[in-house]
Write a protein that holds these residues in place. Structure first.
Motif, short mmCIF file in Angstrom:
data_model
loop_
_atom_site.label_atom_id
_atom_site.label_comp_id
_atom_site.label_asym_id
_atom_site.label_seq_id
_atom_site.Cartn_x
_atom_site.Cartn_y
_atom_site.Cartn_z
N ASP A 2 40.76 -4.49 51.51
CA ASP A 2 39.95 -5.62 51.96
C ASP A 2 39.17 -6.25 50.81
O ASP A 2 38.82 -5.57 49.86
CB ASP A 2 38.91 -5.10 52.97
N ALA A 53 53.02 -9.22 57.09
CA ALA A 53 51.61 -9.63 57.00
C ALA A 53 50.70 -8.41 57.11
O ALA A 53 51.17 -7.29 57.30
CB ALA A 53 51.32 -10.62 58.12
N ARG A 95 34.76 -14.33 56.33
CA ARG A 95 36.08 -14.95 56.17
C ARG A 95 36.01 -16.44 56.44
O ARG A 95 35.24 -16.89 57.31
CB ARG A 95 37.09 -14.34 57.17
N ALA A 106 41.68 -8.95 63.33
CA ALA A 106 40.41 -8.47 63.88
C ALA A 106 39.99 -9.24 65.15
O ALA A 106 39.65 -8.62 66.16
CB ALA A 106 39.33 -8.55 62.82
N LEU A 159 30.73 -8.70 55.74
CA LEU A 159 31.97 -9.31 55.24
C LEU A 159 32.10 -10.69 55.86
O LEU A 159 31.60 -10.93 56.97
CB LEU A 159 33.18 -8.45 55.64
N PHE A 215 44.10 -19.14 54.83
CA PHE A 215 42.86 -18.36 54.93
C PHE A 215 42.67 -17.88 56.37
O PHE A 215 42.34 -18.66 57.27
CB PHE A 215 41.66 -19.23 54.51
N THR A 218 35.33 -1.44 65.48
CA THR A 218 34.76 -1.04 64.19
C THR A 218 34.53 -2.28 63.35
O THR A 218 35.47 -3.03 63.08
CB THR A 218 35.75 -0.11 63.44
N VAL A 219 33.28 -2.50 62.98
CA VAL A 219 32.95 -3.66 62.15
C VAL A 219 32.65 -3.15 60.74
O VAL A 219 31.72 -2.36 60.55
CB VAL A 219 31.74 -4.43 62.72
N TYR A 220 33.49 -3.57 59.78
CA TYR A 220 33.27 -3.11 58.40
C TYR A 220 32.13 -3.89 57.77
O TYR A 220 31.87 -5.05 58.10
CB TYR A 220 34.54 -3.30 57.57
N PHE A 242 39.66 -7.15 68.49
CA PHE A 242 38.29 -7.05 69.01
C PHE A 242 38.25 -7.55 70.46
O PHE A 242 37.62 -6.95 71.33
CB PHE A 242 37.32 -7.89 68.17
N ARG A 267 45.67 -4.29 55.41
CA ARG A 267 45.44 -2.85 55.41
C ARG A 267 46.70 -2.03 55.71
O ARG A 267 46.82 -0.89 55.27
CB ARG A 267 44.32 -2.50 56.41
N SER A 295 48.91 -16.64 50.33
CA SER A 295 47.77 -16.10 51.07
C SER A 295 46.48 -16.23 50.27
O SER A 295 46.50 -16.18 49.03
CB SER A 295 48.06 -14.62 51.34
N SER A 328 44.53 -14.01 50.03
CA SER A 328 44.29 -12.69 49.43
C SER A 328 44.65 -12.64 47.95
O SER A 328 44.23 -11.73 47.25
CB SER A 328 45.05 -11.61 50.20
#
Ligand SMILES: O=C(O)[C@H]1O[C@H](OP(=O)(O)OP(=O)(O)OC[C@H]2O[C@@H](n3ccc(=O)[nH]c3=O)[C@H](O)[C@@H]2O)[C@H](O)[C@@H](O)[C@H]1O
Length: 430
Positions: free
Chosen positions: A383, A175, A308, A281, A306, A269, A296-298, A285, A178, A216, A218
């Motif tokens: 991502d 899984a 989800r 995350a 972003l 999802f 770190t928040v993208y 977090f 990144r 997925s 993705s």
């Protein structure tokens, strides 16, 4: 030529003895008594060591005989665990059973009386102690978990020889979106090679099981049409992870087409909840926030947040179980398709995307700690900017209806996290 006695004398003591003999006869006589005593002692110690070693090897082989794959004891554990305890129940082989979704699904099935046997390779992609703890949960429910890899043909063949599994719930996978940039081969090993090895075993099994497996969200990759429907294009993956899951969908289709395997692919999802994955995350977090470390928040293009379609584990479990319950039988036997078999793909999402900063705000509220946020433009690491599931097909065919929103689900996760990692409420909530 060396004499027979010489042949049997171990080299070092023999050399020592020879030297002593030729150097002086008198010395030999003087030392005779003590040398022969030493020799007897040496013989005695040698015999003792030999008998200890043979006892050890006897014990080792005995233990191996009792617990190793294929042993009688192993077979009994597998058979017992696969035993069905309800009318019209199923016997399910769950791969990745020490994983997040795998452990939850295994327990749900076992609790309602289905037979369940798990496999997991306990790899160290994330802390294996969490997998061991999940294994303990499975033990408590009498689910037998085999430590093995889905690439192990012999083990799979043996399993299908001793149990007529009606279903396979295939959740073993590499899984993480990144991590594929760091370790691409592990995705090929588990998500491609492992999948094919498992499908081969299923196709050869008699009876063939029906297969439900984890694809997925993705696979939608760079798709911009929202919400994502099963019929949308999935030919623009943004990560190797997504590409291997998409390949899985094509590979399973082939096995359905040629061999009559019944296939249901589930596009999960961003699944979250208690006993979750530490690499995700919401989990990392939580750890950092509690330890006072920054997160770190993208952020997407043009400073867009972003988002989800975070889906709670209990909802996903219902979707998995519903898929198993509605799966048609595989139609092949002896490696040959006898009739067309079912092939389905479903989105299992929550239908209400939440941005990552909003998810962080919910965590802060539950933890009662402010996060130290570093906002960073999303690096080109695979991502995608957002996900959003259309779940009408799963609703229609499986009765799938998610009931836990992110706020509630994160509350349950945080409660589990604090208890599992030994935080008292006072310690964590300053
Ligand atoms: O639906 C799936 O099919 C996948 O879901 C999950 O992938 P993602 O949706 O990417 O979840 P996750 O890593 O929690 O990142 C969530 C968000 O936080 C952002 N994110 C992440 C890390 C970070 O340090 N900072 C950050 O902002 C990040 O940019 C993203 O926007 C599974 O891991 C994957 O195995 C697969 O099952």
């Amino acid at each position: 030529m060396r004499g027979l006695e010489e042949e049997f004398i171990p080299s070092t003591p023999g050399k020592f003895k020879d030297k002593t003999y030729y150097s002086s006869n008198r010395q030999f006589h003087r030392c005779f008594a003590s040398t022969s005593t030493m020799f007897l002692w040496a013989l005695f110690l040698l015999a003792l060591t030999a008998s200890y070693l043979s006892f050890q090897s006897f014990m080792d082989s005995g233990t191996r005989y009792l617990s190793s794959t294929g042993s009688l004891h192993w077979e009994k554990q597998v058979r017992d665990s696969a035993q069905i305890h309800r009318v019209n129940g199923m016997s399910v082989l769950v791969t990745g059973a020490a994983g997040f979704v795998g452990s939850h699904v295994s327990i749900a099935l076992k609790k309602r009386g289905d037979g369940v046997v798990g496999i997991d390779n306990f790899n160290n992609y994330y802390d294996p102690s969490l997998k061991k703890a999940r294994k303990n949960l499975l033990n408590l429910q009498n689910v037998y978990l085999i430590e093995g890899d889905i690439n192990d043909v012999r083990m799979l063949t043996k399993l299908f020889d001793i149990v007529a599994f009606t279903h396979v719930m295939h959740l073993a996978a590499q899984a993480g979106v990144r991590y594929a940039m760091e370790n691409p081969k592990s995705y090929v090993h588990s998500n491609i090679a492992g999948l094919v090895t498992l499908l081969e075993a299923c196709k050869n099994a008699n009876p063939q099981p029906a297969i439900v497996w984890a694809s997925s969200s993705s696979v939608y990759g760079l798709n911009e049409k929202v919400p994502f429907s099963e019929s949308d294009r999935t030919d623009q993956p943004a990560s190797l992870y997504a590409a291997t899951k998409k390949a899985g969908e094509e590979i399973t289709h082939t096995y359905n087409h040629i061999y009559g395997l019944s296939i249901t692919g589930l596009r999960f999802f961003t699944v979250y909840g208690p006993w979750g994955r530490p690499d995700m995350a919401y989990f990392s977090f939580t750890r950092n926030i509690l330890q006072g470390k920054p997160i770190t928040v993208y952020r997407g293009k043009n400073r867009v947040d972003l988002a989800r379609d975070f889906t709670y584990i209990d909802d996903i479990v219902k979707g998995c179980v519903g898929s198993l319950d509605t799966a048609g039988k595989s139609t092949g036997s002896g490696g040959k398709k006898r009739a067309p078999a079912m092939f389905r793909i479903f989105n299992l999402g929550n239908t209400s995307p939440v941005t990552v900063p909003m998810m962080v705000a919910m965590l802060e509220k539950h933890l009662k700690v402010k996060a130290k946020k570093h906002v960073l433009d999303m690096p080109g690491n695979g991502d995608v900017p957002f996900t959003h599931a259309n779940i009408s097909l799963a609703h229609k065919e499986l009765g799938y209806k998610p009931t836990t929103n992110l706020q509630t689900g994160l509350g349950k996760f945080v409660r589990w996290y604090l208890s599992y990692y030994g935080y008292s409420q006072e310690k964590s909530i300053k």
